[in-house]
Every structure is written in C-alpha cells, then in structure tokens.
Design a protein around this motif. Sequence first.
Motif, PDB file in Angstrom:
ATOM      1  N   LEU A  97      15.448 -17.459  30.167  1.00 19.01           N
ATOM      2  CA  LEU A  97      15.808 -17.150  28.782  1.00 19.01           C
ATOM      3  C   LEU A  97      15.691 -18.438  27.974  1.00 19.01           C
ATOM      4  CD1 LEU A  97      17.159 -15.459  26.490  1.00 19.01           C
ATOM      5  CD2 LEU A  97      19.361 -16.021  27.490  1.00 19.01           C
ATOM      6  N   ILE A  98      14.878 -18.426  26.930  1.00 21.19           N
ATOM      7  CA  ILE A  98      14.707 -19.604  26.068  1.00 21.19           C
ATOM      8  C   ILE A  98      15.346 -19.317  24.710  1.00 21.19           C
ATOM      9  CG2 ILE A  98      13.043 -21.143  24.937  1.00 21.19           C
ATOM     10  CD1 ILE A  98      13.078 -21.371  28.012  1.00 21.19           C
ATOM     11  N   TYR A  99      16.190 -20.252  24.289  1.00 19.34           N
ATOM     12  CA  TYR A  99      16.828 -20.175  22.964  1.00 19.34           C
ATOM     13  C   TYR A  99      16.239 -21.285  22.112  1.00 19.34           C
ATOM     14  CZ  TYR A  99      20.621 -21.528  19.670  1.00 19.34           C
ATOM     15  OH  TYR A  99      21.352 -21.911  18.575  1.00 19.34           O
ATOM     16  N   SER A 100      15.735 -20.933  20.929  1.00 23.81           N
ATOM     17  CA  SER A 100      15.190 -21.968  20.045  1.00 23.81           C
ATOM     18  C   SER A 100      15.605 -21.701  18.607  1.00 23.81           C
ATOM     19  CB  SER A 100      13.656 -22.036  20.162  1.00 23.81           C
ATOM     20  OG  SER A 100      13.061 -20.851  19.676  1.00 23.81           O
ATOM     21  N   THR A 101      15.691 -22.792  17.831  1.00 24.55           N
ATOM     22  CA  THR A 101      15.964 -22.680  16.394  1.00 24.55           C
ATOM     23  C   THR A 101      15.154 -23.754  15.664  1.00 24.55           C
ATOM     24  OG1 THR A 101      17.776 -24.294  16.318  1.00 24.55           O
ATOM     25  CG2 THR A 101      18.389 -22.005  16.820  1.00 24.55           C
ATOM     26  N   CYS A 102      14.890 -23.503  14.368  1.00 24.00           N
ATOM     27  CA  CYS A 102      14.202 -24.528  13.568  1.00 24.00           C
ATOM     28  C   CYS A 102      15.237 -25.278  12.734  1.00 24.00           C
ATOM     29  CB  CYS A 102      13.109 -23.925  12.703  1.00 24.00           C
ATOM     30  SG  CYS A 102      13.696 -22.674  11.549  1.00 24.00           S
ATOM     31  N   THR A 103      16.313 -25.715  13.413  1.00 27.86           N
ATOM     32  CA  THR A 103      17.331 -26.482  12.705  1.00 27.86           C
ATOM     33  C   THR A 103      17.658 -27.760  13.470  1.00 27.86           C
ATOM     34  OG1 THR A 103      19.384 -26.312  11.451  1.00 27.86           O
ATOM     35  CG2 THR A 103      19.440 -25.444  13.698  1.00 27.86           C
ATOM     36  N   VAL A 104      18.412 -28.637  12.817  1.00 26.39           N
ATOM     37  CA  VAL A 104      18.787 -29.907  13.439  1.00 26.39           C
ATOM     38  C   VAL A 104      20.303 -30.081  13.372  1.00 26.39           C
ATOM     39  CG1 VAL A 104      16.602 -31.117  13.075  1.00 26.39           C
ATOM     40  CG2 VAL A 104      18.266 -31.080  11.237  1.00 26.39           C
ATOM     41  N   ASP A 105      21.023 -28.960  13.429  1.00 24.50           N
ATOM     42  CA  ASP A 105      22.481 -29.055  13.386  1.00 24.50           C
ATOM     43  C   ASP A 105      23.045 -28.921  14.795  1.00 24.50           C
ATOM     44  OD1 ASP A 105      24.857 -28.984  11.295  1.00 24.50           O
ATOM     45  OD2 ASP A 105      25.376 -27.662  12.947  1.00 24.50           O
ATOM     46  N   MET A 106      23.672 -29.986  15.269  1.00 22.60           N
ATOM     47  CA  MET A 106      24.161 -30.018  16.661  1.00 22.60           C
ATOM     48  C   MET A 106      25.206 -28.936  16.910  1.00 22.60           C
ATOM     49  SD  MET A 106      22.788 -32.705  18.311  1.00 22.60           S
ATOM     50  CE  MET A 106      23.698 -33.935  19.188  1.00 22.60           C
ATOM     51  N   GLU A 107      26.074 -28.738  15.933  1.00 26.03           N
ATOM     52  CA  GLU A 107      27.151 -27.754  16.118  1.00 26.03           C
ATOM     53  C   GLU A 107      26.568 -26.350  16.249  1.00 26.03           C
ATOM     54  OE1 GLU A 107      30.681 -26.209  13.349  1.00 26.03           O
ATOM     55  OE2 GLU A 107      30.689 -28.375  13.597  1.00 26.03           O
ATOM     56  N   GLU A 108      25.660 -26.042  15.343  1.00 26.82           N
ATOM     57  CA  GLU A 108      25.025 -24.722  15.357  1.00 26.82           C
ATOM     58  C   GLU A 108      24.325 -24.472  16.689  1.00 26.82           C
ATOM     59  OE1 GLU A 108      21.578 -22.393  12.751  1.00 26.82           O
ATOM     60  OE2 GLU A 108      22.394 -24.282  12.030  1.00 26.82           O
ATOM     61  N   ASN A 109      23.600 -25.474  17.180  1.00 24.09           N
ATOM     62  CA  ASN A 109      22.820 -25.312  18.411  1.00 24.09           C
ATOM     63  C   ASN A 109      23.671 -25.433  19.667  1.00 24.09           C
ATOM     64  OD1 ASN A 109      20.320 -24.998  17.061  1.00 24.09           O
ATOM     65  ND2 ASN A 109      20.175 -27.197  16.780  1.00 24.09           N
ATOM     66  N   LEU A 110      24.356 -26.568  19.816  1.00 28.93           N
ATOM     67  CA  LEU A 110      25.091 -26.831  21.070  1.00 28.93           C
ATOM     68  C   LEU A 110      26.263 -25.903  21.280  1.00 28.93           C
ATOM     69  CD1 LEU A 110      25.131 -30.726  21.464  1.00 28.93           C
ATOM     70  CD2 LEU A 110      23.818 -29.041  22.739  1.00 28.93           C
ATOM     71  N   GLU A 111      26.974 -25.587  20.201  1.00 24.83           N
ATOM     72  CA  GLU A 111      28.129 -24.690  20.366  1.00 24.83           C
ATOM     73  C   GLU A 111      27.673 -23.308  20.807  1.00 24.83           C
ATOM     74  OE1 GLU A 111      31.239 -24.703  17.575  1.00 24.83           O
ATOM     75  OE2 GLU A 111      31.602 -26.851  17.871  1.00 24.83           O
ATOM     76  N   THR A 112      26.530 -22.876  20.264  1.00 24.83           N
ATOM     77  CA  THR A 112      25.978 -21.574  20.677  1.00 24.83           C
ATOM     78  C   THR A 112      25.608 -21.614  22.164  1.00 24.83           C
ATOM     79  OG1 THR A 112      25.118 -21.197  18.452  1.00 24.83           O
ATOM     80  CG2 THR A 112      24.160 -19.876  20.208  1.00 24.83           C
ATOM     81  N   VAL A 113      24.928 -22.681  22.581  1.00 28.52           N
ATOM     82  CA  VAL A 113      24.512 -22.839  23.983  1.00 28.52           C
ATOM     83  C   VAL A 113      25.734 -22.869  24.909  1.00 28.52           C
ATOM     84  CG1 VAL A 113      23.555 -24.530  25.609  1.00 28.52           C
ATOM     85  CG2 VAL A 113      22.308 -23.971  23.520  1.00 28.52           C
ATOM     86  N   ASN A 114      26.717 -23.685  24.562  1.00 26.67           N
ATOM     87  CA  ASN A 114      27.907 -23.833  25.423  1.00 26.67           C
ATOM     88  C   ASN A 114      28.720 -22.553  25.496  1.00 26.67           C
ATOM     89  OD1 ASN A 114      27.178 -26.455  25.941  1.00 26.67           O
ATOM     90  ND2 ASN A 114      28.441 -27.322  24.305  1.00 26.67           N
ATOM     91  N   GLU A 115      28.826 -21.868  24.364  1.00 32.24           N
ATOM     92  CA  GLU A 115      29.587 -20.607  24.344  1.00 32.24           C
ATOM     93  C   GLU A 115      28.864 -19.536  25.155  1.00 32.24           C
ATOM     94  OE1 GLU A 115      32.642 -18.138  23.867  1.00 32.24           O
ATOM     95  OE2 GLU A 115      32.651 -20.281  23.293  1.00 32.24           O
ATOM     96  N   PHE A 116      27.524 -19.510  25.058  1.00 36.21           N
ATOM     97  CA  PHE A 116      26.751 -18.548  25.855  1.00 36.21           C
ATOM     98  C   PHE A 116      26.984 -18.781  27.348  1.00 36.21           C
ATOM     99  CE2 PHE A 116      22.797 -17.667  28.243  1.00 36.21           C
ATOM    100  CZ  PHE A 116      22.727 -16.285  28.046  1.00 36.21           C
ATOM    101  N   LEU A 117      26.944 -20.033  27.778  1.00 41.91           N
ATOM    102  CA  LEU A 117      27.156 -20.338  29.202  1.00 41.91           C
ATOM    103  C   LEU A 117      28.584 -20.016  29.641  1.00 41.91           C
ATOM    104  CD1 LEU A 117      25.142 -23.671  29.499  1.00 41.91           C
ATOM    105  CD2 LEU A 117      24.584 -21.496  30.617  1.00 41.91           C
ATOM    106  N   ARG A 118      29.535 -20.151  28.713  1.00 46.05           N
ATOM    107  CA  ARG A 118      30.934 -19.783  29.041  1.00 46.05           C
ATOM    108  C   ARG A 118      31.060 -18.282  29.259  1.00 46.05           C
ATOM    109  NH1 ARG A 118      32.749 -24.101  25.734  1.00 46.05           N
ATOM    110  NH2 ARG A 118      32.603 -22.888  23.805  1.00 46.05           N
TER     111      ARG A 118
END
Length: 447
Positions: free
Chosen positions: A377-398
Amino acid sequence: MNKKKKSVREAALDILELIDKQQSYSNLLLNQVIQKEKITGPDVGLLTELVYGTIQRKLTLDYYLQPFLRKQPDHWVLNLLRLSIYQMVYLDKIPDRAILFEAVEIAKKRGHKGISSFVNGILRQVQRQGVPSLNIIADPIERLSVETSHPLWLVQRWNKQFGWEKTKSMCEYNLLPPVQTARVNMLMTSMEEVISLLKEEGFDVQPSPIIPEGIRVLRGNIAHSKVYESGLISIQDESSMVVAYALELSPDLAVLDACAAPGGKTGHIAEKLKGTGKVVALDLHSHKVRLINENAARLQLQNIEANVMDSRNTSELLELESFDRVLVDAPCSGLGVLRRKPDIKYSKTIQDIAALSHVQLEILNESARLLKKNGLLIYSTCTVDMEENLETVNEFLRQQENFIPHYIHLPNSLTHLVDPKENKVQILPQDFGGDGFFIAAFKKKDQ
C-alpha cells in the motif's frame, strides 16, 4: 458592432478578481480567459507572467503599497495597484510611463475620475519615492514571510518542522516558475525518438536526470505538440513520477489507484505493467473519470478500468483482498505545488490540514481492506506538511496492526532521499526542482 478587445492588463485584472471572488485556481481561469478573449502570441506569455507574478508576490506587493495607502481602496482598485507595482518592481522591460498610462485608462473605464486620479497619484508617489526596504523588518521569519510572500503561520510552521535553512530555500524556490516535465510512453516509443520528434516541432527538451522515462522542457508548451496528441508522452511532474517506482510493479499485477484523477499516475502504472494486468482507477466525479478514460485512450492503454466511486466506501463495491498493489494519492493541502498554484498559499488554513488528515485516514483504512496479503500500500501527497503526512502515517499504523512500514525503492538518483528509519520520502521543491511530495509504503502481513 464588435466590442473592443480587452488589453492584456485588463484581462489580468479580470482573472485576479475572479480568483478572489470564486476561489478558482489561477491556472484554470488563465486558460479560460486566453480562449475567451482570443489572446495569442507573446501576449499569452505576458498575461501568464502578470497573473502568476502578482499572485505569487501578493504579500510583498501589499507591503510595498502600505505606506502609500491612507485608506483601503475597493478590491478591484487594490488588485490594479498590485498588478501595476508588480510590473514596476519586477518587470524591467516595461517602462513606468506605459504601466501608469494603462493603469489610469483601466481605472477610468472601470470606475470614475476620482478613482483614476487616486491610482495615478499612488503610482506616481511610488515612482518618485521607491518601495520601502524589506530590511527594516527585524524578525527574520516575518521578513522571509513578506519577502517571499508566504503567510506568516506557514513560514513559522515550516521553520518548526524543517528548520530555517530548508524553510528559506523552499520559500525562495516557490517563487521560481516550474519547469514543464513529461513522461515518455515507453510502450509506444523511446526516449531518443521523442526528443528527436519534439525538436523537429521546435521544442527544446532534454532527458530528466531524475527519472529514466522523464524529459524536461526548456522551451515551448508540449501540451500543444503532435507528440502529445499521438500519446507518446504525458505531462507529469518528476516528483509525481517517483510514486510509480515505490509500487514495485511487475507484469500481470492488479493495482488499485484509489484517488486517480486526472490520471497521470494511473497511466504511468499501466505503462510500467507493460500493458498487462489491470489498473482500477477511481474518482468521486464522473467528469474526472472521463478525463482518465480519455487519457488512457490517447496513450492506447487497454489495462485501465476507470470507475466513479467514493474511495471511502470501496469495500462495499470491490472484492476484499483482490489487489496486489494499492495507491492512495490522497487529497491534501497541496502545499508542495505552490509554484503551479500560488493562490493555494493564501486560502489554506491550519484547520484545513487537520480536516484533510481525517479524510486521508478514512481512505487508507478502507483501501487497506482491498489489498492482498503481502501486498504493498503506497500513500502519497503533493504537500510538504509533516503533521499532515506523518500523523496520518502513524495513526494508520496504530489502527492497522496487520500492516508494517516497507522500504521505498526509488530511481537510483533519489535513493538518498529515503529515510531508512522511517521508510518514507519527503521531497522538497528545492531537492531537484519538482513539486513537494511525500511517499510512505506499507506491507500487509501474511497472517
């Protein structure tokens, strides 16, 4: 009787007004006005420069105007002043007298004598006194915000997330015009043939140093080329092309592209499958699905199936665990594409970012149910906001215990961008001149 054709500056003012009133994207409005007003030749370039330049530099222009305005003028008058100051400060080939004359004529036509006198007076003062220096802004973050015309909250946020050097470089880079890049359809042609054909048509192009199937356009707009029409290339940013590599594609795989429109990545995936397997491409809107189908037909790709579907409800309509690969190129704040869509930086808020993270998570969780065991599963976005990206990734793994982070495989020229500890890639605009992009990879465990 024919109505008098609008001048380029009048057309530019119309676009600036529509962007503010309708919250429409500058790139779409620009194309509409060019067609409607039948603007051709060098005037297209000037109109594009005036519109993008004025939007890109809006906060700087307002800073320059501030000392000369005793009262806030009507909105269209403010836009006319911004447009004129932009030309006076940044376009050295246009003489001030021509800028002033045109601005006063537009003010007369749109308003009354008092407004044209007001516009004339302000611009003459600016001409005599010059614009105020940015060096008098003591705080470096505030100065960078005004100097590069990025909202203060955004510069503060990036400074906290990326540090001063990267933030400064990114803000400065966002003011540069983007380079047009394209992907060669390797199923139909070769890099050498495409470059040769484009040069015959008068375009100046070179191979991308980043993506093996990418080209960079140094002169001309290849969207108007015969090479494009015949399906030999697709216009796509180099950062966007990186995503297909992260999917680790091989022939005969079933791939879901959950948020596919307008279909750039869909076509790239289908080409990398060498026309085998299948790519199921989804979008919420029928007119966007039509775009995906038109693109697939132009590229002569038979292995794309596009459907109108909400990616938050896919498991009700598609078979569970039926895809080898799933791409969620999620709806995002778009802060990585500010060179192409400069108006985004003024309309986005911190609240928007929080709301988008929620939608992204919904789509990821739903799409995860459609992936086979051992699938990616690949998650990608055209943004550079760490919170938007990393929080989504970490919450998904949780929330998804049967998924683990997976190392991202990229073209050799970009392996240094992979964070091996985090299994993620954050591309910044200054890294190689592409859009800002984020990519994370997850593998579904074989339970």
